[in-house]
Design a protein around this motif. Structure first.
Motif, PDB file in Angstrom:
ATOM      1  N   LYS A  67      -8.073  -4.764  -0.789  1.00 61.21           N
ATOM      2  CA  LYS A  67      -7.692  -3.642   0.053  1.00 61.21           C
ATOM      3  C   LYS A  67      -6.818  -2.650  -0.714  1.00 61.21           C
TER       4      LYS A  67
ATOM      5  N   SER B 135      -6.882  -2.058  -3.825  1.00 54.46           N
ATOM      6  CA  SER B 135      -7.727  -1.333  -4.753  1.00 54.46           C
ATOM      7  C   SER B 135      -8.612  -0.354  -3.996  1.00 54.46           C
ATOM      8  N   ASP B 136      -9.064  -0.731  -2.811  1.00 53.41           N
ATOM      9  CA  ASP B 136      -9.844   0.190  -1.973  1.00 53.41           C
ATOM     10  C   ASP B 136      -8.998   1.373  -1.511  1.00 53.41           C
ATOM     11  N   ARG B 137      -7.678   1.235  -1.518  1.00 56.20           N
ATOM     12  CA  ARG B 137      -6.795   2.334  -1.153  1.00 56.20           C
ATOM     13  C   ARG B 137      -6.334   3.115  -2.390  1.00 56.20           C
ATOM     14  N   GLY B 138      -6.938   2.885  -3.541  1.00 60.13           N
ATOM     15  CA  GLY B 138      -6.659   3.707  -4.707  1.00 60.13           C
ATOM     16  C   GLY B 138      -5.787   3.057  -5.760  1.00 60.13           C
ATOM     17  N   THR B 139      -5.135   1.938  -5.431  1.00 61.41           N
ATOM     18  CA  THR B 139      -4.276   1.291  -6.412  1.00 61.41           C
ATOM     19  C   THR B 139      -5.107   0.301  -7.224  1.00 61.41           C
ATOM     20  N   GLY B 140      -6.041   0.855  -7.986  1.00 54.04           N
ATOM     21  CA  GLY B 140      -7.019   0.042  -8.705  1.00 54.04           C
ATOM     22  C   GLY B 140      -6.419  -0.719  -9.862  1.00 54.04           C
TER      23      GLY B 140
ATOM     24  N   GLY C  94       2.217   1.589  -3.460  1.00 56.92           N
ATOM     25  CA  GLY C  94       1.106   1.927  -4.354  1.00 56.92           C
ATOM     26  C   GLY C  94       0.734   3.393  -4.266  1.00 56.92           C
ATOM     27  N   ASN C  95       0.774   3.949  -3.073  1.00 52.85           N
ATOM     28  CA  ASN C  95       0.414   5.361  -2.883  1.00 52.85           C
ATOM     29  C   ASN C  95       1.245   6.303  -3.733  1.00 52.85           C
TER      30      ASN C  95
ATOM     31  N   ILE D 182       0.856  -1.193   0.000  1.00 49.21           N
ATOM     32  CA  ILE D 182       0.000   0.000   0.000  1.00 49.21           C
ATOM     33  C   ILE D 182       0.890   1.240   0.000  1.00 49.21           C
TER      34      ILE D 182
END
Lengths: 406, 406, 406, 406
Positions: D373, D375-380, D352-353, D349
């Motif tokens: 998770k 993907s839910d944190r923006g790393t779709g 990914g950010n 994560i």
């Protein structure tokens, strides 16, 4: 009315982006007129869309534009960027633009400029060299920070455009949601359905008993919220075991501890029913006075316990011929408006197979993979609630004001 | 008093079987006297144990004997088997013996006879050829069925003896337990600890906010049940986000739906705090009036937000130097009587590392693997509760009669 | 020989600690003589054990003593502590003592002293005030650091003593193990069993086909490693589907992509078999030339496909009456030496129910909860391998030098 | 060329159905011409689409039409249904139409007729009363069965149209896929990227070492496939522990068993490095001669070990200031073409950010929830591979012909 021309260009149809743009406008209770739409006939031809966005306030116009920008649309004849000065280190004006991880361009001095150092959750700073992403903690007093999104356009990769857009927590199945909201929705739906005379069918597994949810489910049945009950041998056996011995698979339901010799209990429970010949005979004889199977039988709703390769006993009621069990399940599901699946993958997939896709389908399971599997087996309409099924049912019954034993 | 001589033979010490025999007797509130105990000095020498089992009723004597049989002990000069006749197909006398899957022998006509067709959850039938397992549904009227366990001895494999014995649901971490019992126990423990002036420390992750449990946890803190708060940047950010915008990571906490553009909210929340300079400055300014961080700060309990590689912002309070963060965690944990770990593997392992093994440690997580991991990292004292943390905290607060906002 | 007197005191029997002490000595290939053993008759009476530890080298004596200390034993007339000086910051002599999180005491100047600031993975420093835990990074040049464990005794809490002792990674089921080791062991076992004419039975679910493991399993059957095959309708349907159309539940097994309209395939496969009347008729007609069901039928091993409530079709071979299916399963399992469970919880629990506990039982599943559940259902002998079953089978077949198609 | 007019009507844009129709045609390598397209301006106005489908064979025309029908399109001036007679019980002609669970209509005698008893995986039978779903096993010789799909139209619910259509196994993250395909694709991608001089960065957790994948990953680095390495303290510690003592967190990597006292090993490993002052100093001194960290240091690729609240030690190389660690991560990620995330949620994560969405991102984890998770944190953009990471890496290295130690 307040209006603004918005442009989007690219694989608008095949990526689904056009759908998402128009849907967003409607969702936001704004309106649009299509000014120009040229469709790309093939995959390598891009489409062009120009719409007039119509809102009832200037604020709405700005907020909707901001969201359209996230979908890769931009204002026609984009405005020059609104740049404001940070008046202290590590903080920016409250209307700052917060970045996604997609390629971003800013309209500046009549042209589009690419933003460097792209990353998510950053601010955009104007430097002499152009625009760049900067982390909040790196902002220094005096920095020029981009505010609003009128001058921004984004280029989400195709996969993103098709599916999610940029956003957090957009997956439908996740253990990181508030089950409390889910409980409230299910409660409202059950109340409404009862008021309208609609039909709800439950498919339940033995975990309902193990986790202490049987009493709450029994109350739902007793109060007329459920019109059909589907399960297997185990849920009935453990419900009866809990009525006779206070245990479920030998575990004391009050203390949560395994009892010495408690693994005898489920066989003793089956034997007791066999001695009477059936569950309803045992109820008539006064042997069973409460619990899930008691309410199922008392309420007179149709039910079916489908056997499986792993069953002990089984109970006299358990249907061991799968052809017949499928037929009975199918009969009970006929005409139902809702299927409530409670922690049983096997019976849920079985029930899902025979249920039309327009039936509201809710699946409660502590394992998120169960909903994925249901959907992979064709029951794509299932909505997942990742939760402990015992706490879920008890909270649901409390919410609905139902009385149930421990 | 009622007494009976019981024998056990084999690798009693190294298999732990002797411990389990004596413990069972004490657990059952019976008593024993050791008559003879010869210890095998080496692995290939077996030990011999003879005890006098002492109970205050004949029923107790029988029920304890029955359980000792499951551990591979047997009555000295075992009784001849009690064989009763099934008086209908598919049902047996209620005191029937229910089999395990272990090798089983029956004392009959002065000698031990091996049972054939061994399987679990069966009955034992006497035929002309000897004793055999038979499934309940295959029992026929007139069959001779073994009752009681006075004439039975078992031979569990060594691994079984060392670990579990035969039984169901003996694993400590399982999603198939009643969380309701767990809630009640935690509630009682917290009440007791408060009354005795003991110290409880919470380690919590952002899922507490996402699943709607922040209000309930805030109430526990407000009412003085918690004496220290450990977390990371995210739980504070999302709690503040929910106070400012009603969302958690952009998801509306009332409707459970992602809001368009909601992923801006957590950055806006950080920026707002940065503008004031700290959470407590924002509270003083009247910007924050409720919620988890509000109660943490208001209550004056020590707290630490430990940073991580994945943090946005971070908040001014977040400690980004891990050496310092570990020191502060350690300071807060010092002298604690209980650690309550709420859905954060990272911070829980961190806190567990610095906590003595005599501290009561409870770990609530929807993923059973988290407790396994904690224990694999040395925090073997942790007791796992597999549950949705939001529902868990709300049910806990309800149980304790605490008032909390939605 | 080298000898040393070791003492342990406390609830040695009921906590199982005595077993663990003696087992450890044997495991370490050392020897012991019991000098004194007084057993506590009741729970509140403690036991006393004195043994003579016998080793063939002084090094061995030290290393075994060190490990016994972790179990709460200590040397009789303990030695004064070995304190060495750290010769640089942040590093200690290589024979330093590394702490657990249990209460620890040091024998010093004729008496036992409690260590303060107890935590795991620390060093023990002697200060003027006594002994304390110190983190490696906080050690300063010149600090006096405890080395060896001759002067240490530990007090694990009772629960710890009963179960694990202090240690990492002692849980049996975990996804954090090397599956490579597991593959090697299973390969050796299968080779051995074949050489000795023993019987191995497989219980397999459809995931074996979806994850590309069917070819490898077919090779094991073809080469005579498997003597019985248990499954359900789905594994056979998808194996046939993959032979006819190259897909499994519509997913192309070469590209991993769903094919448009591919969800027709499994129904078409069933229809094709129905047209011939049976799988073996289709094989005779040359319609099926390879694959799992092909090898099962060709090899002539007994097999049973047990139906379930979720089956489509089913295939003519699928047994839809559960009484009959349980009987056939039971017949095939009879006399088996090993059960290999491959990613099917339903059929594994079913097979486990009818299998004696002395049968070697291996369960391969990507979900660790499956093994917990098996064991909670009484099949406590099952050894879990948490792995992708497709990769597992392919690696196994490679390891055994078997040829299989893709 | 072979042509046919196809009609679709409804919420074509907002449901995304138009995109899916056009994409399907292109995917099938057919062509189309848009004849008529009227767009509904608002949500309650439906759109109308008429296209000319163009194929190079009559077979293709039929097969593409069949698939379009599944999306709710139908042939203009639909054909009368092709009804064939079943010539035996339980089997139908091979070109039968297999149902979905969506509302279905058949064009018959000039009008559309609703099918009754709707369910998935059924056949459609013509009776005197109309059309109905019938299960394969209920088909009787002589029944009239619908074949082909020229006369069929479907009405998927809106949610279905937006997302998946009817199909199985369409979820992106599932443990029921063939990892073998995934391995092959990753191998090809790495080979290609190396040939083209592209940049791949690995983010790896300690499970890589525990599961026996460190050697394979080391080989990938040695051979130049990886241009940056991100991790935490633990992966380095356990790799060094395995080099020094053959264990990982005390577990013997050859036998898979915990070693007595093995939990000392990781602290001893840290102490050894501290004694040298750094990993590279220990390499220079000849203390470390192989393994993951050896290859990372030898290869000269940039790396960063980010600290965390749970770290022991830490190693001298571990960056304990999170601001600095984020900066170094960000520096190493800059310009990368691929991120390979190996079983570490925290660092993934974090990485990914800071990574743009156009970077190819692959996440290997045994827990499917990790990808959700991320993907839910923006790393779709992350593509998930649910697998044991050790087996995955070993199979990958084998596939690529790399040599690695055990």
């Amino acid at each position: 009315m307040f209006e603004r021309s918005i442009i989007s260009q690219g694989h608008l149809i095949d990526s689904g982006i056009m759908s998402r743009i128009l849907n967003l406008i409607i969702d936001e209770k704004a309106d649009y007129k299509i000014i120009d739409f040229t469709i790309g006939k093939k995959q390598d031809e891009i489409s062009y869309l120009e719409i007039l966005l119509i809102c009832d306030s200037a604020e709405k116009l700005n907020s909707v534009t901001e969201k359209l920008v996230l979908l890769g649309a931009w204002e026609k004849g984009a405005a020059e960027p609104l740049l404001k000065t940070a008046d202290r280190d590590g903080a920016v004006p409250p209307d700052f633009y917060s970045t996604s991880n997609h390629r971003t361009e800013i309209y500046y001095q009549g042209d589009w400029h690419k933003v460097s150092k792209q990353r998510m959750d950053a601010m955009i700073r104007k430097t002499s060299a152009g625009f760049e992403c900067i982390k909040l903690r790196d902002v220094r007093k005096g920095d020029l920070i981009l505010c609003g999104s009128d001058s921004v356009r984004l280029f989400p990769p195709d996969a993103e455009r098709q599916s999610e857009g940029f956003g957090f927590m957009t997956n439908d199945v996740s253990s990181e949601r508030s089950d409390n909201i889910a409980v409230r929705k299910v409660a409202e739906t059950l109340e409404e359905m009862k008021a309208q005379g609609k039909k709800a069918v439950v498919v339940a597994g033995p975990v309902v008993v193990h986790t202490g949810g049987a009493g709450a489910l029994a109350a739902l049945i007793r109060e007329g919220y459920i019109q059909g009950f589907l399960g297997g041998n185990a849920i009935a056996v453990h419900d009866l075991e809990s009525q006779f011995y206070g245990t479920s698979l030998g575990v004391d339901l009050t203390t949560g501890k395994p009892t010495h010799g408690g693994h005898f209990h489920h066989m003793r429970a089956i034997n007791k029913i066999n001695t009477y010949g059936s569950i309803s005979a045992a109820i008539k004889a006064g042997e069973i006075k409460a619990g899930l199977m008691y309410e199922v039988v008392k309420s007179g709703i149709p039910y079916c316990l489908a056997g499986s390769i792993r069953d002990d006993g089984p109970l006299p009621e358990t249907v061991m011929d799968m052809i017949e069990a499928q037929n009975r399940y199918s009969e009970i599901i006929k005409g139902t408006d809702m299927l409530l699946m409670l922690s049983t993958m096997l019976h849920s997939i079985g029930a899902g197979n025979m249920t039309p896709s327009w039936v509201k389908t809710i699946c409660v399971d502590i394992n998120p993979a169960v909903v994925t599997k249901l959907s992979d087996r064709g029951t794509g309409q299932a909505v997942g609630i990742v939760s402990d099924v015992g706490l879920f049912l008890r909270t649901l019954a409390n919410q609905m004001g139902l009385v149930y034993g421990d």
